[in-house]
Scaffold this motif. Structure first.
Motif, PDB file in Angstrom:
ATOM      1  N   UNK A 111       0.695   3.247  16.790  1.00  0.00           N
ATOM      2  CA  UNK A 111       2.044   2.998  17.310  1.00  0.00           C
ATOM      3  C   UNK A 111       2.274   1.503  17.522  1.00  0.00           C
ATOM      4  N   UNK A 112       1.306   0.819  18.106  1.00  0.00           N
ATOM      5  CA  UNK A 112       1.450  -0.621  18.367  1.00  0.00           C
ATOM      6  C   UNK A 112       1.529  -1.403  17.052  1.00  0.00           C
ATOM      7  N   UNK A 113       0.675  -1.074  16.097  1.00  0.00           N
ATOM      8  CA  UNK A 113       0.693  -1.779  14.807  1.00  0.00           C
ATOM      9  C   UNK A 113       2.017  -1.541  14.086  1.00  0.00           C
ATOM     10  N   UNK A 114       2.493  -0.310  14.112  1.00  0.00           N
ATOM     11  CA  UNK A 114       3.769   0.011  13.469  1.00  0.00           C
ATOM     12  C   UNK A 114       4.927  -0.702  14.154  1.00  0.00           C
ATOM     13  N   UNK A 115       4.897  -0.777  15.468  1.00  0.00           N
ATOM     14  CA  UNK A 115       5.936  -1.513  16.209  1.00  0.00           C
ATOM     15  C   UNK A 115       5.910  -2.993  15.848  1.00  0.00           C
ATOM     16  N   UNK A 116       4.725  -3.566  15.708  1.00  0.00           N
ATOM     17  CA  UNK A 116       4.601  -4.967  15.320  1.00  0.00           C
ATOM     18  C   UNK A 116       5.154  -5.183  13.914  1.00  0.00           C
ATOM     19  N   UNK A 117       4.849  -4.290  12.994  1.00  0.00           N
ATOM     20  CA  UNK A 117       5.373  -4.396  11.632  1.00  0.00           C
ATOM     21  C   UNK A 117       6.902  -4.324  11.636  1.00  0.00           C
TER      22      UNK A 117
ATOM     23  N   UNK B 252       2.813  -5.449   3.835  1.00  0.00           N
ATOM     24  CA  UNK B 252       1.607  -4.948   3.163  1.00  0.00           C
ATOM     25  C   UNK B 252       0.455  -4.734   4.141  1.00  0.00           C
ATOM     26  N   UNK B 253       0.089  -5.776   4.863  1.00  0.00           N
ATOM     27  CA  UNK B 253      -1.120  -5.738   5.689  1.00  0.00           C
ATOM     28  C   UNK B 253      -1.002  -4.752   6.852  1.00  0.00           C
ATOM     29  N   UNK B 254       0.048  -4.884   7.661  1.00  0.00           N
ATOM     30  CA  UNK B 254       0.169  -4.025   8.843  1.00  0.00           C
ATOM     31  C   UNK B 254       0.364  -2.544   8.507  1.00  0.00           C
ATOM     32  N   UNK B 255       1.228  -2.195   7.541  1.00  0.00           N
ATOM     33  CA  UNK B 255       1.315  -0.768   7.200  1.00  0.00           C
ATOM     34  C   UNK B 255      -0.006  -0.207   6.654  1.00  0.00           C
ATOM     35  N   UNK B 256      -0.703  -1.001   5.850  1.00  0.00           N
ATOM     36  CA  UNK B 256      -2.001  -0.551   5.330  1.00  0.00           C
ATOM     37  C   UNK B 256      -3.019  -0.399   6.458  1.00  0.00           C
TER      38      UNK B 256
ATOM     39  N   UNK C 133      -6.316   2.875  10.079  1.00  0.00           N
ATOM     40  CA  UNK C 133      -6.746   3.230  11.434  1.00  0.00           C
ATOM     41  C   UNK C 133      -6.374   4.670  11.757  1.00  0.00           C
ATOM     42  N   UNK C 134      -5.172   5.086  11.349  1.00  0.00           N
ATOM     43  CA  UNK C 134      -4.762   6.464  11.594  1.00  0.00           C
ATOM     44  C   UNK C 134      -5.667   7.469  10.913  1.00  0.00           C
TER      45      UNK C 134
END
Length: 71
Positions: A42-48, A16-20, A25-26
């Motif tokens: 990209x970094x947030x999506x990789x972390x998710x 929930x949090x990281x994809x949102x 941010x995008x």
């Protein structure tokens, strides 16, 4: 293996949090022409994805262990 509380917290963050946050941010980053918008997303999506993988492995191991206890 992760305990239930840690699993639920990571699940909430990863699903929930990281994809949102990446979407926010995008969208806002492009609207304001922030320089590092793309790399940040990209970094947030990789972390998710990383958290999702950890949770998947943990869930698989837990289910496998639970199945063995029932036999």
């Amino acid at each position: 293996m992760l305990d239930n509380k840690t699993y639920e917290i990571l699940k909430t963050i990863g699903m929930i949090v990281l994809p949102a946050l990446a979407t926010f941010i995008g969208t806002v980053g492009k609207a304001f022409n922030w320089v590092y918008t793309d790399i940040t997303v990209i970094v947030i999506t990789a972390l998710a994805t990383f958290i999702g993988t950890i949770l998947g492995v943990s869930s698989h191991n837990y289910n496998k262990l639970s199945d063995q206890e029932w036999k």
